[in-house]
Design a protein around this motif. Structure first.
Motif, PDB file in Angstrom:
ATOM      1  N   VAL A 155      23.103  -4.388  -1.920  1.00  0.00           N
ATOM      2  CA  VAL A 155      23.803  -4.983  -0.834  1.00  0.00           C
ATOM      3  C   VAL A 155      23.209  -4.559   0.967  1.00  0.00           C
ATOM      4  N   MET A 156      22.640  -3.400   0.865  1.00  0.00           N
ATOM      5  CA  MET A 156      22.132  -3.057   2.178  1.00  0.00           C
ATOM      6  C   MET A 156      21.233  -4.149   3.094  1.00  0.00           C
ATOM      7  N   ARG A 183      29.120  -8.007   6.560  1.00  0.00           N
ATOM      8  CA  ARG A 183      29.907  -6.961   7.496  1.00  0.00           C
ATOM      9  C   ARG A 183      30.917  -6.277   7.050  1.00  0.00           C
ATOM     10  N   PRO A 184      30.918  -5.146   7.548  1.00  0.00           N
ATOM     11  CA  PRO A 184      32.199  -4.249   6.952  1.00  0.00           C
ATOM     12  C   PRO A 184      33.396  -4.831   7.279  1.00  0.00           C
ATOM     13  N   GLY A 212      41.121  -5.755   4.971  1.00  0.00           N
ATOM     14  CA  GLY A 212      40.016  -4.340   5.521  1.00  0.00           C
ATOM     15  C   GLY A 212      40.970  -3.065   5.237  1.00  0.00           C
ATOM     16  N   LYS A 213      40.632  -2.209   5.921  1.00  0.00           N
ATOM     17  CA  LYS A 213      41.329  -0.636   5.762  1.00  0.00           C
ATOM     18  C   LYS A 213      42.147  -0.569   6.705  1.00  0.00           C
ATOM     19  N   LEU A 214      43.220  -0.073   6.386  1.00  0.00           N
ATOM     20  CA  LEU A 214      44.360   0.972   7.185  1.00  0.00           C
ATOM     21  C   LEU A 214      44.024   2.354   7.313  1.00  0.00           C
ATOM     22  N   VAL A 215      44.005   3.036   8.278  1.00  0.00           N
ATOM     23  CA  VAL A 215      43.680   4.348   8.511  1.00  0.00           C
ATOM     24  C   VAL A 215      44.744   5.197   9.102  1.00  0.00           C
TER      25      VAL A 215
END
Length: 92
Positions: free
Chosen positions: A31-32, A41-42, A67-70
């Motif tokens: 993946v890199m 993309r992240p 995506g992410k929830l932080v």
């Protein structure tokens, strides 16, 4: 609530990595290059202060985010005096 046209699968990467120690390095090698060339993309990250944790969980429950929830703990200020002695109190 699950999305009707979505497919959900659970993969335990830790368990799989224990079976094959080369799995994670191999995945990174795969993946890199995509991240380096920009084709990958992240995922986006949305940050909530701990005081808004209820709102964050409501937003997540709607299932429309990507995506992410932080949740982050707000820094606390302490007035530390040179002439004082401090200790840790453990509460059970």
């Amino acid at each position: 609530q699950a999305k009707p046209k979505a497919f959900y699968a659970v993969v335990d990467l830790l368990l799989e990595a224990k079976k094959d120690e080369n799995l994670i390095p191999h995945l990174f090698q795969q993946v890199m290059p995509g991240f380096e060339e920009g084709s990958l993309r992240p995922l986006p990250v949305k940050v909530y202060p701990a005081s808004q944790v209820v709102e964050a969980f409501r937003f997540m429950a709607m299932g429309r985010h990507t995506g992410k929830l932080v949740i982050v703990q707000e820094p606390q200020r302490f007035n530390i005096r040179r002439e004082a002695t401090y200790s840790t109190i453990r509460r059970s």
